[in-house]
Design a protein around this motif. Structure first.
Motif, PDB file in Angstrom:
ATOM      1  N   ALA A  68       0.835  -1.196   0.000  1.00  0.00           N
ATOM      2  CA  ALA A  68       0.000   0.000   0.000  1.00  0.00           C
ATOM      3  C   ALA A  68       0.869   1.245   0.000  1.00  0.00           C
ATOM      4  O   ALA A  68       1.995   1.221   0.474  1.00  0.00           O
ATOM      5  CB  ALA A  68      -0.913   0.006   1.224  1.00  0.00           C
ATOM      6  N   ARG A  69       0.318   2.315  -0.527  1.00  0.00           N
ATOM      7  CA  ARG A  69       0.906   3.646  -0.408  1.00  0.00           C
ATOM      8  C   ARG A  69      -0.151   4.517   0.245  1.00  0.00           C
ATOM      9  O   ARG A  69      -1.279   4.583  -0.243  1.00  0.00           O
ATOM     10  CB  ARG A  69       1.295   4.205  -1.783  1.00  0.00           C
ATOM     11  N   ILE A  70       0.208   5.133   1.349  1.00  0.00           N
ATOM     12  CA  ILE A  70      -0.753   5.937   2.091  1.00  0.00           C
ATOM     13  C   ILE A  70      -0.189   7.330   2.342  1.00  0.00           C
ATOM     14  O   ILE A  70       1.014   7.544   2.281  1.00  0.00           O
ATOM     15  CB  ILE A  70      -1.137   5.289   3.438  1.00  0.00           C
ATOM     16  N   VAL A  71      -1.090   8.249   2.611  1.00  0.00           N
ATOM     17  CA  VAL A  71      -0.714   9.588   3.062  1.00  0.00           C
ATOM     18  C   VAL A  71      -1.205   9.680   4.499  1.00  0.00           C
ATOM     19  O   VAL A  71      -2.354   9.363   4.794  1.00  0.00           O
ATOM     20  CB  VAL A  71      -1.383  10.688   2.202  1.00  0.00           C
ATOM     21  N   GLN A  72      -0.308  10.072   5.397  1.00  0.00           N
ATOM     22  CA  GLN A  72      -0.697  10.205   6.793  1.00  0.00           C
ATOM     23  C   GLN A  72      -0.073  11.458   7.378  1.00  0.00           C
ATOM     24  O   GLN A  72       0.811  12.059   6.780  1.00  0.00           O
ATOM     25  CB  GLN A  72      -0.332   8.965   7.602  1.00  0.00           C
ATOM     26  N   ALA A  73      -0.575  11.841   8.533  1.00  0.00           N
ATOM     27  CA  ALA A  73      -0.086  13.041   9.197  1.00  0.00           C
ATOM     28  C   ALA A  73       1.097  12.684  10.093  1.00  0.00           C
ATOM     29  O   ALA A  73       1.067  11.681  10.804  1.00  0.00           O
ATOM     30  CB  ALA A  73      -1.196  13.676  10.020  1.00  0.00           C
ATOM     31  N   CYS A  74       2.125  13.517  10.059  1.00  0.00           N
ATOM     32  CA  CYS A  74       3.294  13.341  10.919  1.00  0.00           C
ATOM     33  C   CYS A  74       2.859  13.489  12.372  1.00  0.00           C
ATOM     34  O   CYS A  74       2.098  14.397  12.723  1.00  0.00           O
ATOM     35  CB  CYS A  74       4.351  14.390  10.570  1.00  0.00           C
ATOM     36  N   ALA A  75       3.322  12.593  13.222  1.00  0.00           N
ATOM     37  CA  ALA A  75       2.958  12.622  14.638  1.00  0.00           C
ATOM     38  C   ALA A  75       3.554  13.832  15.354  1.00  0.00           C
ATOM     39  O   ALA A  75       3.074  14.214  16.416  1.00  0.00           O
ATOM     40  CB  ALA A  75       3.420  11.333  15.321  1.00  0.00           C
TER      41      ALA A  75
END
Length: 177
Positions: free
Chosen positions: A65-72
């Motif tokens: 998978a390739r996802i976009v997520q927010a940096c913690a």
């Protein structure tokens, strides 16, 4: 349980001879992104071989998978890739040790090569939902984006293992930092 965003029912009695390939559509990826609290899932693909073992079905393969997520740290969105092996065992409802369903606590140690067991009712199991759950488990909830260190520095946050205190400040002054 509500319907899966990536439902791919497989009849347990008639397993496909070839590997099952699950490629999530744009709508399925958008629904999964909402489920997992992600800005976006750019791609989701799994290739799974199914084999019968007594009254269970073994599923082994890979999840990509390739996802976009927010940096913690900074909250900034970034893209990351996920590559995970899949090793699942689908068993008919009631086949998992009944002691595991009781309220008493039972501790079980699994080795790395043991499979996750998933119960199913009826004639089929949902391989797509199992892939979706595997993706959810593979997402790092504390992932740091490429600018995490800069955000820490700007906020004045130092790492836990960085020396701190009066002696560290004195040493820093001697080094001219």
């Amino acid at each position: 349980m509500s319907a899966s965003e990536v439902s791919r029912p497989i009849k347990a009695r008639y397993l496909p001879a070839d590997a099952v390939v699950i490629e999530a559509t744009e709508a399925e990826r958008a629904a999964l992104a909402r489920r997992f609290g992600l800005p976006e899932i750019l791609s989701l693909r799994a290739e799974v071989e199914l084999d019968r073992e007594a009254k269970a079905v073994l599923a082994k393969g890979t999840l990509s998978a390739r996802i976009v997520q927010a940096c913690a740290i900074s909250g900034e969105e970034f893209e990351t890739a996920i590559e995970e092996p899949l090793a699942l065992r689908f068993v008919e409802e009631g086949r998992i040790d009944p002691a595991l369903s009781e309220d008493e606590e039972i501790e079980i140690e699994l080795s790395g090569d043991e499979l996750d067991e998933i119960e199913f009712a009826g004639e089929s199991f949902d391989l797509g939902e199992a892939v979706a759950q595997s993706l959810g488990l593979a997402i790092d909830p504390y992932a740091e984006g490429p600018n995490a260190d800069a955000a820490r520095k700007k906020a004045g946050i130092t790492s836990d293992d960085a020396p701190s205190g009066p002696l560290a400040e004195a040493l820093k002054a001697l080094k001219g930092e």
